[in-house]
Design a protein around this motif. Structure first.
Motif, PDB file in Angstrom:
ATOM      1  N   UNK A 135     -34.239   7.640  21.261  1.00 30.33           N
ATOM      2  CA  UNK A 135     -34.664   8.627  20.398  1.00 30.33           C
ATOM      3  C   UNK A 135     -34.570   8.315  18.934  1.00 30.33           C
ATOM      4  N   UNK A 136     -35.359   8.146  18.078  1.00 30.90           N
ATOM      5  CA  UNK A 136     -35.304   7.863  16.617  1.00 30.90           C
ATOM      6  C   UNK A 136     -34.561   8.791  15.891  1.00 30.90           C
ATOM      7  N   UNK A 137     -33.720   8.305  14.936  1.00 31.65           N
ATOM      8  CA  UNK A 137     -33.227   8.933  13.698  1.00 31.65           C
ATOM      9  C   UNK A 137     -33.318   8.421  12.700  1.00 31.65           C
ATOM     10  N   UNK A 138     -33.087   9.126  11.324  1.00 27.44           N
ATOM     11  CA  UNK A 138     -33.362   8.601  10.239  1.00 27.44           C
ATOM     12  C   UNK A 138     -32.555   7.074  10.007  1.00 27.44           C
ATOM     13  N   UNK A 139     -31.404   6.898  10.412  1.00 28.14           N
ATOM     14  CA  UNK A 139     -30.352   5.826  10.181  1.00 28.14           C
ATOM     15  C   UNK A 139     -30.460   5.027  11.518  1.00 28.14           C
ATOM     16  N   UNK A 140     -31.144   5.125  12.508  1.00 23.15           N
ATOM     17  CA  UNK A 140     -30.833   4.358  13.575  1.00 23.15           C
ATOM     18  C   UNK A 140     -31.588   5.103  14.918  1.00 23.15           C
ATOM     19  N   UNK A 141     -30.862   5.348  16.004  1.00 20.99           N
ATOM     20  CA  UNK A 141     -31.286   5.911  17.087  1.00 20.99           C
ATOM     21  C   UNK A 141     -30.147   6.457  18.091  1.00 20.99           C
ATOM     22  N   UNK A 142     -30.709   7.193  18.882  1.00 20.62           N
ATOM     23  CA  UNK A 142     -29.729   7.437  20.079  1.00 20.62           C
ATOM     24  C   UNK A 142     -30.104   6.583  20.986  1.00 20.62           C
ATOM     25  N   UNK A 143     -29.300   6.091  21.805  1.00 21.79           N
ATOM     26  CA  UNK A 143     -29.720   5.432  23.109  1.00 21.79           C
ATOM     27  C   UNK A 143     -29.083   6.180  24.253  1.00 21.79           C
ATOM     28  N   UNK A 189     -24.681  16.193  41.087  1.00 20.13           N
ATOM     29  CA  UNK A 189     -23.823  15.600  41.426  1.00 20.13           C
ATOM     30  C   UNK A 189     -23.829  14.105  41.315  1.00 20.13           C
ATOM     31  N   UNK A 190     -25.018  13.785  41.537  1.00 18.51           N
ATOM     32  CA  UNK A 190     -25.302  12.191  41.646  1.00 18.51           C
ATOM     33  C   UNK A 190     -25.436  11.357  40.324  1.00 18.51           C
ATOM     34  N   UNK A 191     -25.587  11.818  39.537  1.00 12.60           N
ATOM     35  CA  UNK A 191     -25.662  11.153  38.087  1.00 12.60           C
ATOM     36  C   UNK A 191     -25.959  11.832  36.832  1.00 12.60           C
ATOM     37  N   UNK A 192     -25.646  11.168  35.838  1.00 13.14           N
ATOM     38  CA  UNK A 192     -25.428  11.885  34.536  1.00 13.14           C
ATOM     39  C   UNK A 192     -26.057  10.850  33.556  1.00 13.14           C
ATOM     40  N   UNK A 193     -26.672  11.565  32.452  1.00 13.39           N
ATOM     41  CA  UNK A 193     -27.365  10.771  31.237  1.00 13.39           C
ATOM     42  C   UNK A 193     -26.189  10.727  30.188  1.00 13.39           C
ATOM     43  N   UNK A 194     -26.258   9.570  29.831  1.00 13.12           N
ATOM     44  CA  UNK A 194     -25.129   9.235  28.441  1.00 13.12           C
ATOM     45  C   UNK A 194     -25.816   8.830  27.362  1.00 13.12           C
ATOM     46  N   UNK A 195     -25.441   9.379  26.255  1.00 11.64           N
ATOM     47  CA  UNK A 195     -26.240   9.169  24.941  1.00 11.64           C
ATOM     48  C   UNK A 195     -25.144   8.562  24.032  1.00 11.64           C
ATOM     49  N   UNK A 196     -25.350   7.596  23.396  1.00 13.62           N
ATOM     50  CA  UNK A 196     -24.626   6.846  22.156  1.00 13.62           C
ATOM     51  C   UNK A 196     -25.472   6.520  20.921  1.00 13.62           C
ATOM     52  N   UNK A 197     -24.676   6.690  20.005  1.00 15.29           N
ATOM     53  CA  UNK A 197     -25.185   6.585  18.702  1.00 15.29           C
ATOM     54  C   UNK A 197     -25.440   4.986  18.423  1.00 15.29           C
ATOM     55  N   UNK A 198     -26.765   4.389  17.825  1.00 11.76           N
ATOM     56  CA  UNK A 198     -26.801   3.216  17.464  1.00 11.76           C
ATOM     57  C   UNK A 198     -27.276   3.177  16.016  1.00 11.76           C
ATOM     58  N   UNK A 199     -26.329   2.806  15.224  1.00 11.03           N
ATOM     59  CA  UNK A 199     -26.742   2.744  13.754  1.00 11.03           C
ATOM     60  C   UNK A 199     -26.537   1.397  12.910  1.00 11.03           C
ATOM     61  N   UNK A 200     -26.186   0.465  13.610  1.00 12.40           N
ATOM     62  CA  UNK A 200     -25.908  -0.902  13.193  1.00 12.40           C
ATOM     63  C   UNK A 200     -26.005  -1.893  14.268  1.00 12.40           C
ATOM     64  N   UNK A 260     -15.142   7.077  23.672  1.00 15.19           N
ATOM     65  CA  UNK A 260     -15.376   7.889  22.430  1.00 15.19           C
ATOM     66  C   UNK A 260     -16.807   7.552  21.965  1.00 15.19           C
ATOM     67  N   UNK A 261     -17.705   6.547  22.376  1.00  8.08           N
ATOM     68  CA  UNK A 261     -18.818   6.081  21.873  1.00  8.08           C
ATOM     69  C   UNK A 261     -20.081   6.980  22.348  1.00  8.08           C
ATOM     70  N   UNK A 262     -19.647   7.686  23.462  1.00 10.73           N
ATOM     71  CA  UNK A 262     -20.570   8.642  24.278  1.00 10.73           C
ATOM     72  C   UNK A 262     -20.566   9.867  23.402  1.00 10.73           C
ATOM     73  N   UNK A 263     -21.757  10.410  22.791  1.00  5.50           N
ATOM     74  CA  UNK A 263     -21.534  11.642  21.928  1.00  5.50           C
ATOM     75  C   UNK A 263     -22.257  12.845  22.828  1.00  5.50           C
ATOM     76  N   UNK A 264     -22.861  12.390  24.049  1.00  7.97           N
ATOM     77  CA  UNK A 264     -23.589  13.421  25.022  1.00  7.97           C
ATOM     78  C   UNK A 264     -23.511  13.085  26.104  1.00  7.97           C
ATOM     79  N   UNK A 265     -23.145  13.880  27.197  1.00  7.95           N
ATOM     80  CA  UNK A 265     -23.716  13.580  28.581  1.00  7.95           C
ATOM     81  C   UNK A 265     -24.361  14.819  29.325  1.00  7.95           C
ATOM     82  N   UNK A 266     -25.399  14.786  30.069  1.00  9.04           N
ATOM     83  CA  UNK A 266     -26.094  15.777  30.448  1.00  9.04           C
ATOM     84  C   UNK A 266     -25.837  15.284  31.945  1.00  9.04           C
ATOM     85  N   UNK A 267     -25.479  16.631  32.749  1.00  8.23           N
ATOM     86  CA  UNK A 267     -25.547  16.231  34.306  1.00  8.23           C
ATOM     87  C   UNK A 267     -26.583  16.717  34.913  1.00  8.23           C
TER      88      UNK A 267
END
Length: 162
Positions: A86-94, A115-126, A105-112
């Motif tokens: 997902x794009x952001x002004x300075x990079x994106x969320x992967x 019970x079988x799987x979770x979506x993880x989000x990390x910031x990518x700025x550089x 600590x890199x994971x900024x969000x987890x959505x369950x």
């Protein structure tokens, strides 16, 4: 057992005749359109598009995948969607789906998603954010969720990855 009747064999993917998207079943809802990575990052700072292109190259290195820019995001599909951005002004969320919860600590969000799987989000700025650790998580996501192997929910469970 997959949809072919042969244990361990998976049903062939259906390809949308309009946009070429690979889908696990005929006429499965999807964002059918012609979108570009450049349009997705039109409002971003200089350099964000180049960073996204590097991420796309990383996704393409994981195996037989299809990278699909959409109106507001990009998704990556093997048999099913398993990663994206997902794009952001300075990079994106992967984002990427796993059959386990990461403790980083890199994971900024987890959505369950059950019970079988979770979506993880990390910031990518550089560029340094596109490292071996992220590549390892993406490869695991591709190999398990994307290819529907290794701990995936049974066929009666309905789910959608990032």
């Amino acid at each position: 057992m997959g949809g072919s009747g042969v244990p361990g064999e998976q049903r062939p993917l259906w390809v949308c005749p309009k946009c070429g998207a690979r889908l696990v079943s005929r006429n499965l809802w999807h964002s059918c359109g012609e979108h570009t990575l450049e349009a997705l990052f039109a409002g971003a700072d200089p350099g964000a598009l180049d960073l996204a292109r590097e991420y796309v190259a990383l996704l393409e290195s994981l195996g037989d995948v299809q990278v699909l820019p959409q109106k507001t995001r990009l998704v990556c599909v093997a048999r099913v969607r398993f990663a994206g951005l997902t794009p952001r002004r300075h990079g994106f969320h992967a984002s990427f789906a796993l059959h386990r919860r990461l403790d980083s600590p890199r994971v900024v969000r987890i959505v369950d998603y059950g019970p079988a799987w979770q979506v993880h989000t990390v910031r990518v700025d550089e560029r340094s954010d596109l490292d071996d650790e992220l590549r390892g998580w993406l490869q695991e996501s591709h190999d398990t969720v994307g290819l529907q192997r290794g701990g995936a929910p049974g066929p009666t469970r309905r789910h959608t990855a990032p």
